[in-house]
Design a protein around this motif. Structure first.
Motif, short mmCIF file in Angstrom:
data_model
loop_
_atom_site.label_atom_id
_atom_site.label_comp_id
_atom_site.label_asym_id
_atom_site.label_seq_id
_atom_site.Cartn_x
_atom_site.Cartn_y
_atom_site.Cartn_z
N ARG A 18 -29.65 -7.31 -14.99
CA ARG A 18 -30.06 -7.95 -15.55
C ARG A 18 -29.62 -7.95 -16.84
NH1 ARG A 18 -36.47 -7.43 -15.88
NH2 ARG A 18 -37.12 -8.49 -14.46
N VAL A 22 -25.88 -10.72 -18.74
CA VAL A 22 -26.49 -11.14 -19.97
C VAL A 22 -24.90 -10.85 -21.45
CG1 VAL A 22 -27.72 -11.07 -22.60
CG2 VAL A 22 -28.95 -11.27 -20.20
N VAL A 48 -26.57 -17.14 -15.22
CA VAL A 48 -27.88 -16.68 -16.32
C VAL A 48 -29.04 -17.37 -15.79
CG1 VAL A 48 -28.88 -15.75 -18.21
CG2 VAL A 48 -26.56 -15.85 -18.05
N LYS A 49 -29.00 -19.39 -15.77
CA LYS A 49 -30.25 -20.38 -16.46
C LYS A 49 -30.45 -20.13 -14.75
CE LYS A 49 -31.38 -25.08 -16.35
NZ LYS A 49 -30.43 -26.66 -16.85
N ALA A 52 -32.38 -16.98 -14.14
CA ALA A 52 -34.00 -16.91 -14.93
C ALA A 52 -34.84 -18.34 -14.04
CB ALA A 52 -33.60 -17.82 -16.09
N THR A 53 -34.33 -18.85 -13.55
CA THR A 53 -35.33 -19.70 -12.02
C THR A 53 -35.24 -18.62 -11.37
OG1 THR A 53 -33.89 -21.40 -13.13
CG2 THR A 53 -35.13 -21.98 -11.21
N GLU A 55 -36.01 -15.73 -11.00
CA GLU A 55 -37.16 -14.41 -11.45
C GLU A 55 -38.54 -15.15 -11.41
OE1 GLU A 55 -36.76 -11.55 -14.21
OE2 GLU A 55 -34.54 -10.82 -13.58
N TYR A 99 -34.15 -16.50 -20.21
CA TYR A 99 -34.24 -15.32 -19.00
C TYR A 99 -34.88 -14.21 -19.65
CZ TYR A 99 -31.28 -12.58 -16.17
OH TYR A 99 -31.10 -11.19 -14.62
N ARG A 100 -34.79 -13.99 -20.94
CA ARG A 100 -35.94 -13.07 -21.37
C ARG A 100 -37.00 -12.73 -21.36
NH1 ARG A 100 -32.50 -8.86 -23.22
NH2 ARG A 100 -30.86 -10.41 -24.33
N TRP A 103 -38.24 -12.29 -17.24
CA TRP A 103 -37.74 -11.10 -17.51
C TRP A 103 -39.02 -10.10 -17.61
CZ3 TRP A 103 -33.50 -8.12 -20.45
CH2 TRP A 103 -32.41 -8.91 -20.62
N THR A 144 -29.78 -11.39 -7.91
CA THR A 144 -29.27 -10.62 -9.85
C THR A 144 -27.33 -9.87 -9.44
OG1 THR A 144 -31.44 -10.81 -10.54
CG2 THR A 144 -29.72 -9.77 -11.86
#
Length: 197
Positions: A18, A22, A48-49, A52-53, A55, A99-100, A103, A144
């Motif tokens: 991760r 970033v 990154v997008k 995030a999706t 996760e 994304y955060r 997480w 990732t």
């Protein structure tokens, strides 16, 4: 010797990927983080997008723990790749913030459930869609890490930045002349092999 802690091990590798992904956005313009670098459109902010999706899906919805994050790109029937790029209105801060939050949501799932917990992946075919939390975490780590590798190559092609972080480029020591010489040797070896092949 300490006792093994599988969750801590998995989380360490996930967080490392991760952070690396970033970091690839640091210091770049809005254009550079969005511009497609491959024939299939691979771009840094889109990676990154996407993760995030991923996760939110694998480490949230799969285990009956929806995040509540709106992901309109998944609902747009006209946009099949909406998680792989950011629109002009989706800012860097929005995507990184998403994304955060992903997480945090994923980490809460990992902390709350035993690794043997079984979930159902909503987008997989029925009858083949059950996974354990352990399997889902490994899948997310692999995805990732794969995309962090894509980002590493894109960033190196942009400005020479490479590696896991600003403090750890994972490269052998050497200046640009050393790398030019090294690359020339590889190019020559490739040409020689082609002649011999």
């Amino acid at each position: 010797m300490t006792s093994p802690d599988p969750k801590a091990d998995l989380h360490r590798y996930l967080q490392s990927a991760r952070d690396a992904l970033v970091w690839k956005l640091d210091g770049l313009s809005e254009y550079d983080i969005r511009r497609p670098f491959t024939p299939t459109g691979t771009n840094l902010l889109g990676l990154v997008k996407h993760v995030a999706t991923i996760e939110l899906g694998y480490l949230g919805d799969t285990f009956g723990r929806p995040s509540g994050e709106p992901l309109p790109w998944l609902e747009d029937i006209h946009e099949t790749n909406g998680d792989m790029w950011a629109t002009a209105d989706e800012t860097r801060a929005f995507v990184v913030g998403l994304y955060r939050r992903a997480w945090a949501h994923a980490d809460a799932t990992i902390a709350a459930l035993p690794l043997e917990t079984t979930g159902t992946v909503p987008w997989w075919p029925a009858g083949k869609n059950e996974v354990t939390l352990h399997h889902a975490v490994v899948r997310v780590i692999a995805d990732t890490q794969r995309h962090a590798g894509h980002a590493d190559i894109i960033r190196e092609l942009m400005d020479g930045s490479a590696g896991l972080s600003e403090d750890n480029d994972s490269l052998m020591p050497g200046d640009s002349a050393r790398w030019e010489n090294y690359r020339a040797r590889l190019e020559q070896a490739a040409r020689d092999a082609d002649k011999n092949g």
